[in-house]
Design a protein around this motif. Structure first.
Motif, PDB file in Angstrom:
ATOM      1  N   ARG A 151     -49.026  74.175 -30.961  1.00  0.00           N
ATOM      2  CA  ARG A 151     -50.299  74.578 -30.734  1.00  0.00           C
ATOM      3  C   ARG A 151     -51.109  74.120 -29.672  1.00  0.00           C
ATOM      4  O   ARG A 151     -50.800  73.062 -29.479  1.00  0.00           O
ATOM      5  CB  ARG A 151     -51.024  74.914 -31.939  1.00  0.00           C
ATOM      6  N   VAL A 152     -51.973  75.052 -28.995  1.00  0.00           N
ATOM      7  CA  VAL A 152     -52.808  74.395 -27.873  1.00  0.00           C
ATOM      8  C   VAL A 152     -54.146  74.797 -28.101  1.00  0.00           C
ATOM      9  O   VAL A 152     -54.500  75.935 -28.458  1.00  0.00           O
ATOM     10  CB  VAL A 152     -52.023  74.867 -26.481  1.00  0.00           C
ATOM     11  N   LEU A 153     -55.123  73.851 -27.848  1.00  0.00           N
ATOM     12  CA  LEU A 153     -56.403  74.232 -27.700  1.00  0.00           C
ATOM     13  C   LEU A 153     -57.156  74.337 -26.321  1.00  0.00           C
ATOM     14  O   LEU A 153     -56.783  73.310 -25.689  1.00  0.00           O
ATOM     15  CB  LEU A 153     -57.338  73.322 -28.534  1.00  0.00           C
ATOM     16  N   ALA A 154     -57.578  75.484 -25.683  1.00  0.00           N
ATOM     17  CA  ALA A 154     -58.081  75.575 -24.421  1.00  0.00           C
ATOM     18  C   ALA A 154     -59.477  75.987 -24.619  1.00  0.00           C
ATOM     19  O   ALA A 154     -60.148  76.461 -25.448  1.00  0.00           O
ATOM     20  CB  ALA A 154     -57.309  76.769 -23.864  1.00  0.00           C
ATOM     21  N   THR A 155     -60.383  75.070 -23.620  1.00  0.00           N
ATOM     22  CA  THR A 155     -61.633  75.297 -23.575  1.00  0.00           C
ATOM     23  C   THR A 155     -61.859  75.651 -22.130  1.00  0.00           C
ATOM     24  O   THR A 155     -61.074  75.364 -20.964  1.00  0.00           O
ATOM     25  CB  THR A 155     -62.570  73.921 -23.945  1.00  0.00           C
ATOM     26  N   VAL A 156     -62.928  76.636 -21.854  1.00  0.00           N
ATOM     27  CA  VAL A 156     -62.949  77.393 -20.700  1.00  0.00           C
ATOM     28  C   VAL A 156     -64.668  77.245 -20.661  1.00  0.00           C
ATOM     29  O   VAL A 156     -65.440  77.820 -21.413  1.00  0.00           O
ATOM     30  CB  VAL A 156     -62.669  78.564 -20.413  1.00  0.00           C
ATOM     31  N   THR A 157     -65.319  76.935 -19.460  1.00  0.00           N
ATOM     32  CA  THR A 157     -66.505  77.172 -19.042  1.00  0.00           C
ATOM     33  C   THR A 157     -66.535  77.547 -17.724  1.00  0.00           C
ATOM     34  O   THR A 157     -65.707  77.229 -16.625  1.00  0.00           O
ATOM     35  CB  THR A 157     -67.252  75.908 -19.487  1.00  0.00           C
ATOM     36  N   CYS A 158     -67.597  78.458 -17.337  1.00  0.00           N
ATOM     37  CA  CYS A 158     -68.041  78.780 -16.164  1.00  0.00           C
ATOM     38  C   CYS A 158     -69.210  79.752 -15.944  1.00  0.00           C
ATOM     39  O   CYS A 158     -69.781  79.942 -17.193  1.00  0.00           O
ATOM     40  CB  CYS A 158     -66.834  79.751 -15.517  1.00  0.00           C
ATOM     41  N   ALA A 159     -69.542  80.191 -14.801  1.00  0.00           N
ATOM     42  CA  ALA A 159     -70.685  81.160 -14.868  1.00  0.00           C
ATOM     43  C   ALA A 159     -70.331  82.304 -15.425  1.00  0.00           C
ATOM     44  O   ALA A 159     -69.243  82.961 -15.322  1.00  0.00           O
ATOM     45  CB  ALA A 159     -71.208  81.411 -13.500  1.00  0.00           C
ATOM     46  N   ASP A 160     -71.185  83.125 -16.146  1.00  0.00           N
ATOM     47  CA  ASP A 160     -70.694  84.557 -16.927  1.00  0.00           C
ATOM     48  C   ASP A 160     -70.419  85.428 -16.179  1.00  0.00           C
ATOM     49  O   ASP A 160     -71.091  85.541 -14.907  1.00  0.00           O
ATOM     50  CB  ASP A 160     -71.684  84.782 -17.840  1.00  0.00           C
ATOM     51  N   ARG A 161     -69.575  86.266 -16.367  1.00  0.00           N
ATOM     52  CA  ARG A 161     -69.506  87.487 -15.568  1.00  0.00           C
ATOM     53  C   ARG A 161     -68.456  88.486 -16.598  1.00  0.00           C
ATOM     54  O   ARG A 161     -67.903  87.934 -17.692  1.00  0.00           O
ATOM     55  CB  ARG A 161     -68.421  87.170 -14.352  1.00  0.00           C
ATOM     56  N   GLY A 187     -63.342  81.888 -30.024  1.00  0.00           N
ATOM     57  CA  GLY A 187     -64.699  82.097 -29.684  1.00  0.00           C
ATOM     58  C   GLY A 187     -65.363  81.950 -28.651  1.00  0.00           C
ATOM     59  O   GLY A 187     -64.826  80.966 -27.591  1.00  0.00           O
ATOM     60  N   HIS A 188     -66.441  82.467 -28.263  1.00  0.00           N
ATOM     61  CA  HIS A 188     -66.986  82.267 -27.074  1.00  0.00           C
ATOM     62  C   HIS A 188     -68.715  82.679 -27.116  1.00  0.00           C
ATOM     63  O   HIS A 188     -68.922  83.233 -28.220  1.00  0.00           O
ATOM     64  CB  HIS A 188     -66.590  83.336 -25.778  1.00  0.00           C
ATOM     65  N   TYR A 189     -69.149  82.206 -26.372  1.00  0.00           N
ATOM     66  CA  TYR A 189     -70.808  82.408 -26.080  1.00  0.00           C
ATOM     67  C   TYR A 189     -71.377  82.081 -24.851  1.00  0.00           C
ATOM     68  O   TYR A 189     -70.690  81.449 -23.932  1.00  0.00           O
ATOM     69  CB  TYR A 189     -71.360  81.058 -26.967  1.00  0.00           C
ATOM     70  N   THR A 190     -72.251  82.934 -24.497  1.00  0.00           N
ATOM     71  CA  THR A 190     -73.031  82.692 -23.258  1.00  0.00           C
ATOM     72  C   THR A 190     -74.385  82.218 -23.338  1.00  0.00           C
ATOM     73  O   THR A 190     -75.265  82.692 -24.286  1.00  0.00           O
ATOM     74  CB  THR A 190     -72.990  84.042 -22.390  1.00  0.00           C
ATOM     75  N   ASP A 191     -74.748  81.142 -22.770  1.00  0.00           N
ATOM     76  CA  ASP A 191     -76.222  80.638 -22.862  1.00  0.00           C
ATOM     77  C   ASP A 191     -77.250  81.752 -22.217  1.00  0.00           C
ATOM     78  O   ASP A 191     -76.822  81.890 -21.180  1.00  0.00           O
ATOM     79  CB  ASP A 191     -76.158  79.234 -22.165  1.00  0.00           C
ATOM     80  N   PRO A 192     -78.022  82.133 -22.989  1.00  0.00           N
ATOM     81  CA  PRO A 192     -79.054  83.088 -22.291  1.00  0.00           C
ATOM     82  C   PRO A 192     -79.681  82.544 -21.145  1.00  0.00           C
ATOM     83  O   PRO A 192     -80.348  83.406 -20.257  1.00  0.00           O
ATOM     84  CB  PRO A 192     -79.693  83.740 -23.461  1.00  0.00           C
ATOM     85  N   GLU A 193     -80.032  81.515 -21.140  1.00  0.00           N
ATOM     86  CA  GLU A 193     -80.800  80.650 -19.998  1.00  0.00           C
ATOM     87  C   GLU A 193     -80.279  80.546 -19.012  1.00  0.00           C
ATOM     88  O   GLU A 193     -80.581  80.845 -17.974  1.00  0.00           O
ATOM     89  CB  GLU A 193     -81.668  79.430 -20.734  1.00  0.00           C
ATOM     90  N   THR A 194     -79.049  79.650 -19.109  1.00  0.00           N
ATOM     91  CA  THR A 194     -78.341  79.572 -17.877  1.00  0.00           C
ATOM     92  C   THR A 194     -77.294  80.385 -17.546  1.00  0.00           C
ATOM     93  O   THR A 194     -76.528  80.236 -16.338  1.00  0.00           O
ATOM     94  CB  THR A 194     -77.571  78.011 -18.028  1.00  0.00           C
ATOM     95  N   ARG A 195     -77.040  81.377 -18.151  1.00  0.00           N
ATOM     96  CA  ARG A 195     -75.989  82.375 -18.157  1.00  0.00           C
ATOM     97  C   ARG A 195     -74.363  81.674 -17.737  1.00  0.00           C
ATOM     98  O   ARG A 195     -73.686  82.092 -17.319  1.00  0.00           O
ATOM     99  CB  ARG A 195     -76.252  83.397 -17.016  1.00  0.00           C
ATOM    100  N   ARG A 196     -74.317  80.557 -18.690  1.00  0.00           N
ATOM    101  CA  ARG A 196     -73.083  79.826 -18.594  1.00  0.00           C
ATOM    102  C   ARG A 196     -72.357  80.192 -19.645  1.00  0.00           C
ATOM    103  O   ARG A 196     -72.887  80.349 -20.697  1.00  0.00           O
ATOM    104  CB  ARG A 196     -73.337  78.214 -18.628  1.00  0.00           C
ATOM    105  N   PHE A 197     -70.990  80.535 -19.451  1.00  0.00           N
ATOM    106  CA  PHE A 197     -70.087  80.874 -20.404  1.00  0.00           C
ATOM    107  C   PHE A 197     -69.138  79.942 -20.973  1.00  0.00           C
ATOM    108  O   PHE A 197     -68.839  78.969 -20.432  1.00  0.00           O
ATOM    109  CB  PHE A 197     -69.062  82.027 -19.678  1.00  0.00           C
ATOM    110  N   PHE A 198     -68.790  79.715 -22.204  1.00  0.00           N
ATOM    111  CA  PHE A 198     -68.170  78.857 -23.030  1.00  0.00           C
ATOM    112  C   PHE A 198     -67.256  79.590 -24.032  1.00  0.00           C
ATOM    113  O   PHE A 198     -67.684  80.372 -24.759  1.00  0.00           O
ATOM    114  CB  PHE A 198     -69.074  77.978 -23.882  1.00  0.00           C
ATOM    115  N   MET A 199     -66.058  79.172 -23.866  1.00  0.00           N
ATOM    116  CA  MET A 199     -64.986  79.711 -24.724  1.00  0.00           C
ATOM    117  C   MET A 199     -64.017  78.803 -25.245  1.00  0.00           C
ATOM    118  O   MET A 199     -63.725  77.764 -24.602  1.00  0.00           O
ATOM    119  CB  MET A 199     -64.140  80.715 -23.858  1.00  0.00           C
ATOM    120  N   ARG A 200     -63.416  78.901 -26.475  1.00  0.00           N
ATOM    121  CA  ARG A 200     -62.468  77.986 -27.247  1.00  0.00           C
ATOM    122  C   ARG A 200     -61.501  78.694 -27.718  1.00  0.00           C
ATOM    123  O   ARG A 200     -61.616  79.873 -28.444  1.00  0.00           O
ATOM    124  CB  ARG A 200     -63.189  77.081 -28.199  1.00  0.00           C
TER     125      ARG A 200
END
Length: 120
Positions: free
Chosen positions: A8-18, A40-53
């Motif tokens: 198994r592998v765990l990947a994390t991704v972050t970037c500007a949301d699009r 799971g993923h989340y976009t910070d509403p203030e910074t519009r930064r995307f995070f995914m695991r």
């Protein structure tokens, strides 16, 4: 990690949301024949930064191939993608401010630049 990924592998991704980020990341795993177990993923509403695991079964995929696919996806963007062995647990220290006791959850360690009051 060795040249071959663990089961198994765990990947994390972050970037500007699009638009299309979740599909793009899932596509990297699908093209290599891996199986996504958790996501799971989340976009910070203030910074519009995307995070995914993403946690995926690897089925013997070479780490270089998966990294190259993420590098190609990130090319020309601010995307950061990292791959981890989910069985290795990093040691983490949580730094909190004075209001930490008012927050829900379980704090396992803390560092502060002020003295902690005595426990109630």
């Amino acid at each position: 990690m060795s040249d071959r990924l663990p089961d198994r592998v765990l990947a994390t991704v972050t970037c500007a949301d699009r638009r299309g980020l979740v599909a793009d990341v899932a596509g990297v795993f699908a093209r290599r024949g891996t199986n996504i177990l958790e996501s799971g993923h989340y976009t910070d509403p203030e910074t519009r930064r995307f995070f995914m695991r993403v946690l995926a079964e690897t089925h013997g995929v070479e780490i270089g191939a998966l990294k190259a696919d993420f590098d190609a996806l990130a090319f020309g963007t601010d995307m950061q993608a990292r791959l981890y062995d989910p069985l290795s647990r990093p040691r983490v220290l949580l730094r909190v401010d004075r209001g930490w006791r008012d927050e829900p959850g379980f704090v396992v360690g803390a560092d502060a630049d002020f003295p902690f009051p005595d426990e109630p």
